[in-house]
Enzyme design. Structure first.
Site, short mmCIF file in Angstrom:
data_model
loop_
_atom_site.label_atom_id
_atom_site.label_comp_id
_atom_site.label_asym_id
_atom_site.label_seq_id
_atom_site.Cartn_x
_atom_site.Cartn_y
_atom_site.Cartn_z
N ARG A 169 0.87 -1.19 0.00
CA ARG A 169 0.00 0.00 0.00
C ARG A 169 0.89 1.23 0.00
O ARG A 169 1.65 1.46 0.94
CB ARG A 169 -0.90 -0.01 1.24
CG ARG A 169 -1.80 1.23 1.35
CD ARG A 169 -2.69 1.07 2.57
NE ARG A 169 -3.64 2.16 2.70
CZ ARG A 169 -3.39 3.26 3.41
NH1 ARG A 169 -2.22 3.43 4.02
NH2 ARG A 169 -4.31 4.20 3.51
N SER A 238 -12.75 -3.66 1.46
CA SER A 238 -12.94 -3.02 2.79
C SER A 238 -14.43 -2.87 3.06
O SER A 238 -15.19 -2.55 2.15
CB SER A 238 -12.37 -1.61 2.81
OG SER A 238 -11.16 -1.54 2.16
N LYS A 267 -5.08 5.99 8.71
CA LYS A 267 -6.26 6.27 7.87
C LYS A 267 -7.01 7.39 8.61
O LYS A 267 -8.13 7.20 9.12
CB LYS A 267 -7.09 4.98 7.78
CG LYS A 267 -8.12 4.96 6.71
CD LYS A 267 -7.66 4.23 5.47
CE LYS A 267 -8.76 4.31 4.44
NZ LYS A 267 -8.44 5.09 3.28
C1 LIG Z 1 -7.06 -5.44 4.69
C2 LIG Z 1 -7.44 -4.05 4.34
N1 LIG Z 1 -8.61 -3.58 4.78
C3 LIG Z 1 -8.96 -2.31 4.48
C4 LIG Z 1 -8.15 -1.52 3.70
C5 LIG Z 1 -8.55 -0.12 3.30
O1 LIG Z 1 -8.84 -0.01 1.93
P1 LIG Z 1 -9.49 1.38 1.39
O2 LIG Z 1 -10.74 1.61 2.12
O3 LIG Z 1 -9.56 1.33 -0.08
O4 LIG Z 1 -8.42 2.44 1.83
P2 LIG Z 1 -6.91 2.56 1.34
O5 LIG Z 1 -6.12 1.48 1.97
O6 LIG Z 1 -6.89 2.44 -0.14
O7 LIG Z 1 -6.50 3.90 1.82
C6 LIG Z 1 -6.95 -2.05 3.26
N2 LIG Z 1 -6.12 -1.34 2.50
N3 LIG Z 1 -6.62 -3.31 3.59
C1 3NM Z 2 -5.31 0.91 5.52
C2 3NM Z 2 -6.38 0.91 6.52
N1 3NM Z 2 -7.69 0.62 6.19
C3 3NM Z 2 -8.49 0.70 7.23
C4 3NM Z 2 -9.94 0.47 7.17
O1 3NM Z 2 -10.57 0.45 8.20
O2 3NM Z 2 -10.43 0.27 6.07
S1 3NM Z 2 -7.68 1.10 8.64
C5 3NM Z 2 -6.22 1.18 7.85
C6 3NM Z 2 -4.94 1.54 8.49
C7 3NM Z 2 -4.51 0.59 9.56
O3 3NM Z 2 -3.30 1.04 9.98
P1 3NM Z 2 -2.75 0.83 11.46
O4 3NM Z 2 -2.62 -0.62 11.67
O5 3NM Z 2 -1.44 1.55 11.43
O6 3NM Z 2 -3.72 1.47 12.39
#
Ligand SMILES: Cc1ncc(COP(=O)(O)OP(=O)(O)O)c(N)n1
Ligand code: 3NM
Ligand code: MG
Length: 343
Positions: A169, A238, A267
């Site tokens: 990512r 997601s 996020k």
């Molecule tokens: C395992 C996993 N779950 C949720 C996310 C979030 O995807 P998204 O809502 O498209 O947000 P971004 O990651 O693109 O900012 C994820 N990446 N992985």
């Molecule tokens: C990439 C991403 N997606 C989310 C979702 O809820 O869809 S939360 C998230 C970030 C998770 O990062 P951390 O483990 O550092 O809190």
């Protein structure tokens, strides 16, 4: 018929049979799959039916300069995936050679080997897809990367700790750099037998032959992603509520992300869904799902107690001083809540 043509056919019939046997052994003893091992066996038997006495009699092993030739890559395989792929390649190449040279020997044989070659391509694609989905089903910890110095070291350290699922990512880097990073990460993950997915970008996933993609609610629809990636690749989605959850499953997601459980700077601005949604998913979802968002070694048990059996993290591993140890800690906690399989 020129003896050289018979020798070529004889050697490549043997080569194809040997390669198929190697694949078959894994299907039989590694996957316990009668469907895949039967297909290998049928292909081997069909090969054997074309391996006639006149071809065998043309063999001249002492006079063959190729018996001494090996390539260093043949001496070592970095993992099961590489081993299977190398042997599929060997079978496909050998079948192609037989297909071409048998046109000088028996045109019907050429046509039969073309069919067989396509059957092997299909077998390869189904087998690799099956293995990929099996691996996903066995993955409980998911590392989502963020751009960081020493990214490859962090990922490798986590893989050494037993991690088997990685998502690349990176929202801001130039495509040319992302392409290179994705290529290297894929190679690293596959070296450890781990699945490698790409966030958001189907084109990038295709370009590096990743195992699949992760798509958010604002990303490409699953149906289009499936058309582009085919049935063997993994597509994750997601979700933040029961409606999104239901839709993702109906649309054919292979797994879902569930979160953010807690507020997270990774996020920023996305409202946490809390443990209630985790409980709902735990009761209603049978495909793999990963709780994500603000999860670390201090609160992971709270998430597991709410019913999660799999978690995805960014900072907890990317920022860890000792990513191997943190990975092992997560995996140990996750192992406590896995349903016991009967021996
Ligand atoms: C395992 C996993 N779950 C949720 C996310 C979030 O995807 P998204 O809502 O498209 O947000 P971004 O990651 O693109 O900012 C994820 N990446 N992985
Ligand atoms: C990439 C991403 N997606 C989310 C979702 O809820 O869809 S939360 C998230 C970030 C998770 O990062 P951390 O483990 O550092 O809190
Ligand atoms: Mg996204």
């Amino acid at each position: 018929m020129q003896p050289a043509v018979c020798r070529i056919l004889d050697a490549n019939l043997d080569r194809a049979r040997e390669g198929l046997r190697i694949v078959e052994e894994w299907c039989r003893f590694g996957l316990n799959s009668s469907q895949f091992s039967d297909e290998c066996k049928q292909l081997r038997q069909e090969l054997a039916s074309w391996h006639t006495l006149d071809l065998r009699l043309a063999r001249d092993t002492p006079g063959d300069p190729g018996t001494e030739l090996t390539h260093p890559q043949e001496e070592q395989r970095s993992g099961l995936g590489t081993l299977l792929q190398a042997n599929f390649c060997r079978v496909e190449e050998a079948l192609r050679v037989v297909e071409e040279y048998s046109k000088l020997y028996n045109p019907k044989m050429g046509a039969a080997f073309k069919q067989m070659r396509y059957r092997v391509y299909i077998l390869e694609s189904h087998l690799l897809g099956y293995q990929r989905h099996q691996r996903l089903a066995q993955s409980y910890l998911y590392l989502v990367t963020s751009p960081t110095e020493g990214l490859f070291h962090v990922v490798e350290a986590a893989l050494q700790g037993g991690l088997s699922l990685v998502q690349y990512r990176d929202k801001d880097t130039a495509d040319l750099d992302r392409l290179e990073t994705a290529r290297q990460l894929r190679q690293l993950c596959h070296q450890y037998g781990a699945i490698f997915l790409v966030n958001d970008r189907i084109d990038l996933a295709l370009a590096v032959d990743a195992d699949g993609v992760h798509l958010g609610q604002q990303d490409m629809p699953i149906a289009i992603a499936r058309q582009l990636l085919g049935p063997q690749k993994i597509i994750g989605r997601s979700t933040t509520n029961p409606e999104e959850m239901q839709r993702a499953i109906q649309e054919g997601a292979d797994y879902i992300g569930v979160g953010p459980v807690y507020e997270t700077p990774t996020k920023a601005g996305k409202a946490p869904v809390g443990l209630e949604y985790i409980r709902h998913v735990a009761k209603n979802v049978s495909i793999p799902w990963f709780a994500i968002g603000g999860i670390d070694v201090n609160n992971v048990n709270e998430v597991l107690n709410a019913g999660a059996q799999r978690v995805a993290v960014v900072r907890a591993i990317v920022r860890a001083e000792q990513p191997t140890l943190v990975t092992q800690y997560f995996l140990a906690q996750l192992a406590r809540v896995q349903p016991r399989t009967t021996p």
